[in-house]
Design a protein around this motif. Sequence first.
Motif, PDB file in Angstrom:
ATOM      1  N   SER A  44       0.854  -1.183   0.000  1.00 24.26           N
ATOM      2  CA  SER A  44       0.000   0.000   0.000  1.00 24.26           C
ATOM      3  C   SER A  44       0.895   1.239   0.000  1.00 24.26           C
ATOM      4  O   SER A  44       1.891   1.272   0.721  1.00 24.26           O
ATOM      5  CB  SER A  44      -0.891   0.018   1.243  1.00 24.26           C
ATOM      6  N   PRO A  45       0.521   2.254  -0.777  1.00 23.64           N
ATOM      7  CA  PRO A  45       1.306   3.496  -0.781  1.00 23.64           C
ATOM      8  C   PRO A  45       1.356   4.189   0.578  1.00 23.64           C
ATOM      9  O   PRO A  45       2.247   4.981   0.837  1.00 23.64           O
ATOM     10  CB  PRO A  45       0.592   4.384  -1.798  1.00 23.64           C
ATOM     11  N   LYS A  46       0.415   3.865   1.467  1.00 23.03           N
ATOM     12  CA  LYS A  46       0.431   4.502   2.792  1.00 23.03           C
ATOM     13  C   LYS A  46       1.711   4.164   3.551  1.00 23.03           C
ATOM     14  O   LYS A  46       2.182   4.959   4.355  1.00 23.03           O
ATOM     15  CB  LYS A  46      -0.799   4.126   3.605  1.00 23.03           C
ATOM     16  N   PHE A  47       2.293   2.990   3.257  1.00 20.51           N
ATOM     17  CA  PHE A  47       3.546   2.632   3.920  1.00 20.51           C
ATOM     18  C   PHE A  47       4.678   3.567   3.481  1.00 20.51           C
ATOM     19  O   PHE A  47       5.537   3.926   4.281  1.00 20.51           O
ATOM     20  CB  PHE A  47       3.918   1.170   3.654  1.00 20.51           C
ATOM     21  N   ALA A  48       4.675   3.966   2.227  1.00 23.45           N
ATOM     22  CA  ALA A  48       5.688   4.913   1.747  1.00 23.45           C
ATOM     23  C   ALA A  48       5.471   6.284   2.388  1.00 23.45           C
ATOM     24  O   ALA A  48       6.425   6.983   2.711  1.00 23.45           O
ATOM     25  CB  ALA A  48       5.648   5.012   0.224  1.00 23.45           C
ATOM     26  N   GLY A  49       4.221   6.660   2.579  1.00 22.68           N
ATOM     27  CA  GLY A  49       3.922   7.919   3.265  1.00 22.68           C
ATOM     28  C   GLY A  49       4.409   7.901   4.706  1.00 22.68           C
ATOM     29  O   GLY A  49       4.983   8.881   5.192  1.00 22.68           O
ATOM     30  N   THR A  50       4.180   6.784   5.385  1.00 24.68           N
ATOM     31  CA  THR A  50       4.658   6.634   6.756  1.00 24.68           C
ATOM     32  C   THR A  50       6.185   6.657   6.775  1.00 24.68           C
ATOM     33  O   THR A  50       6.793   7.266   7.657  1.00 24.68           O
ATOM     34  CB  THR A  50       4.129   5.321   7.377  1.00 24.68           C
ATOM     35  N   CYS A  51       6.805   6.016   5.786  1.00 26.08           N
ATOM     36  CA  CYS A  51       8.259   6.026   5.667  1.00 26.08           C
ATOM     37  C   CYS A  51       8.774   7.457   5.570  1.00 26.08           C
ATOM     38  O   CYS A  51       9.739   7.826   6.240  1.00 26.08           O
ATOM     39  CB  CYS A  51       8.694   5.223   4.445  1.00 26.08           C
ATOM     40  N   ALA A  52       8.147   8.276   4.730  1.00 26.83           N
ATOM     41  CA  ALA A  52       8.581   9.662   4.558  1.00 26.83           C
ATOM     42  C   ALA A  52       8.507  10.425   5.877  1.00 26.83           C
ATOM     43  O   ALA A  52       9.425  11.173   6.223  1.00 26.83           O
ATOM     44  CB  ALA A  52       7.745  10.355   3.488  1.00 26.83           C
ATOM     45  N   THR A  53       7.433  10.222   6.620  1.00 27.16           N
ATOM     46  CA  THR A  53       7.261  10.899   7.906  1.00 27.16           C
ATOM     47  C   THR A  53       8.327  10.451   8.901  1.00 27.16           C
ATOM     48  O   THR A  53       8.954  11.271   9.579  1.00 27.16           O
ATOM     49  CB  THR A  53       5.856  10.621   8.480  1.00 27.16           C
ATOM     50  N   LEU A  54       8.559   9.129   8.987  1.00 29.49           N
ATOM     51  CA  LEU A  54       9.548   8.602   9.918  1.00 29.49           C
ATOM     52  C   LEU A  54      10.974   9.006   9.525  1.00 29.49           C
ATOM     53  O   LEU A  54      11.807   9.294  10.390  1.00 29.49           O
ATOM     54  CB  LEU A  54       9.433   7.077  10.016  1.00 29.49           C
ATOM     55  N   ALA A  55      11.246   9.030   8.231  1.00 31.32           N
ATOM     56  CA  ALA A  55      12.572   9.442   7.764  1.00 31.32           C
ATOM     57  C   ALA A  55      12.815  10.917   8.083  1.00 31.32           C
ATOM     58  O   ALA A  55      13.925  11.300   8.468  1.00 31.32           O
ATOM     59  CB  ALA A  55      12.721   9.182   6.272  1.00 31.32           C
ATOM     60  N   GLU A  56      11.790  11.729   7.946  1.00 28.67           N
ATOM     61  CA  GLU A  56      11.914  13.149   8.294  1.00 28.67           C
ATOM     62  C   GLU A  56      12.217  13.302   9.782  1.00 28.67           C
ATOM     63  O   GLU A  56      13.072  14.107  10.177  1.00 28.67           O
ATOM     64  CB  GLU A  56      10.634  13.892   7.934  1.00 28.67           C
ATOM     65  N   GLN A  57      11.533  12.528  10.612  1.00 29.98           N
ATOM     66  CA  GLN A  57      11.789  12.576  12.051  1.00 29.98           C
ATOM     67  C   GLN A  57      13.219  12.140  12.360  1.00 29.98           C
ATOM     68  O   GLN A  57      13.895  12.742  13.190  1.00 29.98           O
ATOM     69  CB  GLN A  57      10.790  11.696  12.796  1.00 29.98           C
ATOM     70  N   ALA A  58      13.697  11.107  11.675  1.00 31.48           N
ATOM     71  CA  ALA A  58      15.069  10.629  11.882  1.00 31.48           C
ATOM     72  C   ALA A  58      16.079  11.702  11.478  1.00 31.48           C
ATOM     73  O   ALA A  58      17.084  11.913  12.162  1.00 31.48           O
ATOM     74  CB  ALA A  58      15.315   9.342  11.096  1.00 31.48           C
ATOM     75  N   ALA A  59      15.813  12.401  10.379  1.00 33.76           N
ATOM     76  CA  ALA A  59      16.732  13.444   9.898  1.00 33.76           C
ATOM     77  C   ALA A  59      16.790  14.628  10.854  1.00 33.76           C
ATOM     78  O   ALA A  59      17.790  15.346  10.875  1.00 33.76           O
ATOM     79  CB  ALA A  59      16.302  13.918   8.516  1.00 33.76           C
ATOM     80  N   ASN A  60      15.744  14.816  11.643  1.00 33.00           N
ATOM     81  CA  ASN A  60      15.685  15.966  12.549  1.00 33.00           C
ATOM     82  C   ASN A  60      16.081  15.645  13.986  1.00 33.00           C
ATOM     83  O   ASN A  60      15.929  16.500  14.860  1.00 33.00           O
ATOM     84  CB  ASN A  60      14.284  16.581  12.514  1.00 33.00           C
ATOM     85  N   LEU A  61      16.588  14.434  14.221  1.00 28.44           N
ATOM     86  CA  LEU A  61      17.035  14.089  15.567  1.00 28.44           C
ATOM     87  C   LEU A  61      18.257  14.918  15.945  1.00 28.44           C
ATOM     88  O   LEU A  61      19.127  15.194  15.109  1.00 28.44           O
ATOM     89  CB  LEU A  61      17.387  12.600  15.652  1.00 28.44           C
ATOM     90  N   ASN A  62      18.331  15.288  17.191  1.00 28.56           N
ATOM     91  CA  ASN A  62      19.499  16.026  17.691  1.00 28.56           C
ATOM     92  C   ASN A  62      20.681  15.078  17.861  1.00 28.56           C
ATOM     93  O   ASN A  62      20.510  13.929  18.262  1.00 28.56           O
ATOM     94  CB  ASN A  62      19.185  16.681  19.036  1.00 28.56           C
ATOM     95  N   GLY A  63      21.858  15.572  17.549  1.00 30.09           N
ATOM     96  CA  GLY A  63      23.075  14.820  17.814  1.00 30.09           C
ATOM     97  C   GLY A  63      23.489  13.836  16.732  1.00 30.09           C
ATOM     98  O   GLY A  63      24.461  13.109  16.914  1.00 30.09           O
ATOM     99  N   ILE A  64      22.779  13.783  15.614  1.00 28.47           N
ATOM    100  CA  ILE A  64      23.185  12.865  14.553  1.00 28.47           C
ATOM    101  C   ILE A  64      24.242  13.538  13.678  1.00 28.47           C
ATOM    102  O   ILE A  64      24.331  14.768  13.619  1.00 28.47           O
ATOM    103  CB  ILE A  64      21.989  12.375  13.702  1.00 28.47           C
ATOM    104  N   ASN A  65      25.030  12.726  12.995  1.00 34.10           N
ATOM    105  CA  ASN A  65      26.065  13.286  12.135  1.00 34.10           C
ATOM    106  C   ASN A  65      25.513  13.555  10.731  1.00 34.10           C
ATOM    107  O   ASN A  65      24.377  13.199  10.413  1.00 34.10           O
ATOM    108  CB  ASN A  65      27.306  12.382  12.111  1.00 34.10           C
TER     109      ASN A  65
END
Length: 161
Positions: A44-65
């Motif tokens: 289902s394309p909704k999984f790709a949408g959820t992926c985009a949201t989770l990836a955005e959250q991962a990119a905005n974590l503090n302390g990552i390189n």
Amino acid sequence: MKSFWLSLGMTCILTSMTAVAFASEEFDTAYKNAFAQFEKRGESPKFAGTCATLAEQAANLNGINDVEKYDAMILQSRCLYYVGMKSTTEDAKKEVFGKGKNVADAAKAVQKDRAEAYFYFGINLGRWGEANGILKSLSERKNLQRAEEIARIMQNRSDRY
């Protein structure tokens, strides 16, 4: 007194290392969760949408390189491209492909020597142009050509190593 400063310095170093290790573990978990959603995109394309949201959250974590931030941004752009391809309305395509190209464009500044950002910028830009019509596509032609050219040069450079 000397041992006090040495002890204080070691405590600061260990605290800093612990924070970096925690951020890295948190990123690994967030990125794996995002990618797990991407792997299910065929269901289902909704999984790709959820992926985009989770990836955005991962990119905005503090302390990552920068490498971690870049990888998460590329995954987000990749997921958005998939969502855009499955969108049925032109307005949805404009919005999703526009966001995908913007994320990839921002990733270029994070890791200048990697080709993926130029690739995902180019494919999202191309689809965004299609959704916006021929005149908008023509106005973005040079940006698309430049992204493709840089991606190819970088890919050829990395193939030599």
